[in-house]
Design a protein around this motif. Structure first.
Motif, PDB file in Angstrom:
ATOM      1  N   HIS A  39       0.743  -1.144   0.015  1.00 33.84           N
ATOM      2  CA  HIS A  39       0.010   0.082  -0.111  1.00 33.84           C
ATOM      3  C   HIS A  39       0.808   1.108   0.040  1.00 33.84           C
ATOM      4  O   HIS A  39       2.128   1.193   0.380  1.00 33.84           O
ATOM      5  CB  HIS A  39      -0.856   0.004   1.187  1.00 33.84           C
ATOM      6  CG  HIS A  39      -0.528   0.162   2.557  1.00 33.84           C
ATOM      7  ND1 HIS A  39      -0.044  -0.947   3.280  1.00 33.84           N
ATOM      8  CD2 HIS A  39      -0.380   0.992   3.523  1.00 33.84           C
ATOM      9  CE1 HIS A  39       0.292  -0.762   4.513  1.00 33.84           C
ATOM     10  NE2 HIS A  39       0.244   0.466   4.510  1.00 33.84           N
ATOM     11  N   VAL A  78       1.095   5.231   1.530  1.00 30.18           N
ATOM     12  CA  VAL A  78       0.595   6.136   2.594  1.00 30.18           C
ATOM     13  C   VAL A  78       0.640   7.301   2.181  1.00 30.18           C
ATOM     14  O   VAL A  78       1.678   8.047   1.871  1.00 30.18           O
ATOM     15  CB  VAL A  78       1.613   5.690   3.673  1.00 30.18           C
ATOM     16  CG1 VAL A  78       0.809   6.517   5.139  1.00 30.18           C
ATOM     17  CG2 VAL A  78       1.457   4.302   4.066  1.00 30.18           C
ATOM     18  N   ASN A  84      -6.916   6.346  10.337  1.00 31.02           N
ATOM     19  CA  ASN A  84      -6.683   6.264   8.937  1.00 31.02           C
ATOM     20  C   ASN A  84      -7.846   5.909   8.321  1.00 31.02           C
ATOM     21  O   ASN A  84      -8.905   5.582   8.922  1.00 31.02           O
ATOM     22  CB  ASN A  84      -5.733   5.226   8.383  1.00 31.02           C
ATOM     23  CG  ASN A  84      -6.198   3.735   8.973  1.00 31.02           C
ATOM     24  OD1 ASN A  84      -7.406   3.400   9.318  1.00 31.02           O
ATOM     25  ND2 ASN A  84      -5.496   2.564   8.498  1.00 31.02           N
ATOM     26  N   LEU A 129      -8.919   3.757   4.157  1.00 32.44           N
ATOM     27  CA  LEU A 129      -8.383   3.105   3.218  1.00 32.44           C
ATOM     28  C   LEU A 129      -9.026   3.011   2.153  1.00 32.44           C
ATOM     29  O   LEU A 129     -10.346   3.381   2.161  1.00 32.44           O
ATOM     30  CB  LEU A 129      -8.105   1.588   3.590  1.00 32.44           C
ATOM     31  CG  LEU A 129      -7.322   1.508   5.080  1.00 32.44           C
ATOM     32  CD1 LEU A 129      -7.415  -0.009   4.983  1.00 32.44           C
ATOM     33  CD2 LEU A 129      -6.007   2.011   4.958  1.00 32.44           C
ATOM     34  N   GLU A 180      -3.643   4.587   1.656  1.00 36.59           N
ATOM     35  CA  GLU A 180      -4.054   4.836   2.925  1.00 36.59           C
ATOM     36  C   GLU A 180      -3.854   6.406   3.406  1.00 36.59           C
ATOM     37  O   GLU A 180      -2.692   6.782   2.953  1.00 36.59           O
ATOM     38  CB  GLU A 180      -3.180   3.958   3.988  1.00 36.59           C
ATOM     39  CG  GLU A 180      -3.505   4.320   5.509  1.00 36.59           C
ATOM     40  CD  GLU A 180      -2.396   3.492   6.461  1.00 36.59           C
ATOM     41  OE1 GLU A 180      -2.740   3.380   7.645  1.00 36.59           O
ATOM     42  OE2 GLU A 180      -1.227   3.112   6.119  1.00 36.59           O
ATOM     43  N   LEU A 183      -3.494   8.452   6.253  1.00 37.89           N
ATOM     44  CA  LEU A 183      -2.830   8.225   7.673  1.00 37.89           C
ATOM     45  C   LEU A 183      -2.703   9.764   8.347  1.00 37.89           C
ATOM     46  O   LEU A 183      -2.099  10.438   7.963  1.00 37.89           O
ATOM     47  CB  LEU A 183      -1.632   7.569   7.555  1.00 37.89           C
ATOM     48  CG  LEU A 183      -1.046   7.013   8.880  1.00 37.89           C
ATOM     49  CD1 LEU A 183      -1.817   6.174   9.771  1.00 37.89           C
ATOM     50  CD2 LEU A 183       0.517   6.581   8.788  1.00 37.89           C
TER      51      LEU A 183
END
Length: 280
Positions: free
Chosen positions: A12, A14, A47, A49, A58, A60
């Motif tokens: 993923h 971020v 978070n 997603l 993501e 965050l």
């Protein structure tokens, strides 16, 4: 000699949003992403997603009030500041990379609750970082999913913009050899020099390492224009079902996209510090 038999796979990307998670989530919903409910990590971060077929995005952040427990993360600039690479066994991979002389941190475990049919279940993870002292403006880390079924849920993968996967990650680097050496030793992840820079395959995605000149020539003002340190992650490529569907979703959200290399580009300034390239 390979450092490990485990493959190099993007898990993923971020996007750090600091204490502006509500604002960032609103932006990404308007960009056409279906976001999961807010998650609360046991480490203190929060978070949302956007789940795709093979990887995810993501957002965050941290609560605007209360103790900021992840001080290491909040020192990074907002925008694309983390790349998580998948591992099936974080402890074993950490030992293998350390034995190969690569700078890795100890692994850590954490979790966040996920509600499934009215029942709270813990989605749990084990992660460790690589190159913490040499990577600027963010981090590369490895992520082991102990409960992938609580992350990749079919109900979360239907995006109004038609997004299917992260296909490309663009990194502007003044010292590309640093990243190459960190990620060297994985099978089927041999760096390849191109006219535009260096590419490294990472599962269904490709990491592109570009010089500042090459990045500015390709993306212009769509990407962040200045940074301290050695590198900065500046753009993501996303495959979509249909560019027409993506264009409609972006227009409904009030975003001005422009044609770019057969797809559509949204500037970083509009997408929380990372340029987004939608492509079929």
């Amino acid at each position: 000699m390979p450092a490990t038999a485990q493959p190099l796979i993007l898990d993923h990307a971020v996007i750090g949003v600091h204490d502006k998670l509500d604002t960032a989530a609103d932006i990404y919903r308007k960009l056409g992403f279906a976001l999961t409910p807010r998650g609360y990590h046991t480490l203190g971060s929060i978070n949302h997603l956007a789940i795709f077929r093979d990887n995810y995005l993501e957002l965050l952040g941290f609560p605007s009030e209360g103790e900021k427990k992840r001080a290491d993360l909040w020192s990074y600039p907002s925008g694309l500041n983390g790349l998580a690479l998948r591992t099936s066994d974080a402890a074993a991979l950490q030992r293998e990379l350390a034995s190969a002389g690569k700078p890795v941190t100890d692994w850590k475990d954490f979790s966040r609750p996920v509600e499934v049919d009215g029942v709270q279940k813990p989605a749990s993870f084990r992660t460790f970082q690589i190159g913490a002292e040499v990577v600027s403006n963010g981090r590369f880390f490895f992520c082991q999913h102990n409960t992938p079924e609580l992350v990749w849920r079919a109900a979360d993968q239907d995006h109004p913009n038609g997004a299917l996967n992260i296909s490309d990650v663009f990194i502007v680097s003044r010292t590309p050899q640093t990243i190459i050496e960190l990620l060297d030793g994985f099978p089927s992840a041999t760096p390849e020099a191109t006219d535009a820079g260096i590419t490294i395959p990472a599962g269904t995605a490709v990491l592109h390492i570009l010089s500042e000149e090459s990045a500015n020539s390709r993306f212009g003002s769509a990407i962040p224009q200045s940074f301290d340190g050695n590198e900065r992650k500046v753009a993501l490529g996303l495959t979509v079902r249909s560019l027409e569907v993506a264009a409609d979703a972006l227009a409904r959200g009030g975003f001005l996209s422009r044609p770019f290399e057969g797809g559509l580009l949204v500037d970083a300034e509009a997408a929380n510090g990372v340029a987004l390239w939608f492509k079929e």
